[in-house]
Design a protein around this motif. Structure first.
Motif: not given
Length: 220
Positions: A123-129, A157-162, A166-170, A194-200
């Motif tokens: 278990g750990g962290l994924g960084f979604f680049a 705008s799309i790049n801004g949301t990425f 926390l949309n990059f942290l999973y 992968y759990i989407p921390l930003g969405s949560l």
């Protein structure tokens, strides 16, 4: 931010390697499913992407496993006026060049009479680049039919949301199985969720959750 992620990835590989009693390089190939819980009238159904990956397994004392892994793929997006949404080919505005960088730790067990079967749970962290560019065939001045904005502005705008909210942290869980073919080669499979921390954190639940299944080939 993207350069920082890749710098951390390289640093972790070097750090894990320096402490490992046993280490191996591995390659992965397989599909990723991105869960999309939004309406299909404004976005694509949950898309499947195909990824290539490379990483390292580093085994410490008492079968403790540290792992660094990067997988690379592309996906289509559109802008709905509020956030980036997965898009079908005919409705796409942007193509995102994507990398999921995994840093996990856990345990490995040798099972079976031959001790050639390896089971690992980490278990750990994924960084979604992700970095979006205009999709092929889309002009910068093409209008968004829902927001009347230009395609070039939508890509920004799309790049801004990425990399916001926390949309990059999973956070992630991974399970893998490998069979020892020889002193240098192992073959198997791995599954990651992968759990989407930003969405949560901003009320979208598990929208954007990722599931990955891949063939894994390891070289020692």
């Amino acid at each position: 931010m993207k350069k920082l992620f890749f710098s951390i990835f390289i640093f972790q590989l070097a750090l894990f390697s320096s402490f490992a009693l046993d280490k191996s390089l591995f390659f992965t190939l397989g599909p990723k499913l991105m869960l999309n819980t939004d309406s299909s009238t404004k976005s694509a159904p949950s898309p499947t992407m195909y990824s290539l990956g490379v990483g390292g397994d580093f085994t410490l004392q008492n079968s403790v496993l540290l792992q660094a892994h990067g997988s690379f793929f592309t996906n289509y997006y559109l802008w709905d006026g509020e956030k980036a949404q997965p898009a079908e080919v005919e409705n796409r505005t942007a193509t995102a060049l994507s990398a999921m960088l995994d840093f996990t730790g856990g345990y490995t067990w040798r099972v079976g009479e031959s001790k050639k079967h390896l089971l690992s749970l980490t278990g750990g962290l994924g960084f979604f680049a992700r970095f979006a560019i205009l999709s092929n065939g889309v002009n910068p001045d093409d209008p968004n039919r829902d927001t009347s904005t230009k395609a070039s502005d939508d890509v920004s705008s799309i790049n801004g949301t990425f990399f916001s909210d926390l949309n990059f942290l999973y956070p992630e869980l991974a399970f893998s199985y490998s069979y020892i073919l020889s002193e240098t080669w192992k073959i198997g499979t791995e599954f990651r969720s992968y759990i989407p921390l930003g969405s949560l954190t901003h009320g979208d639940g598990i929208d954007g959750m990722l599931f990955s299944l891949a063939l894994k080939l390891s070289y020692k």
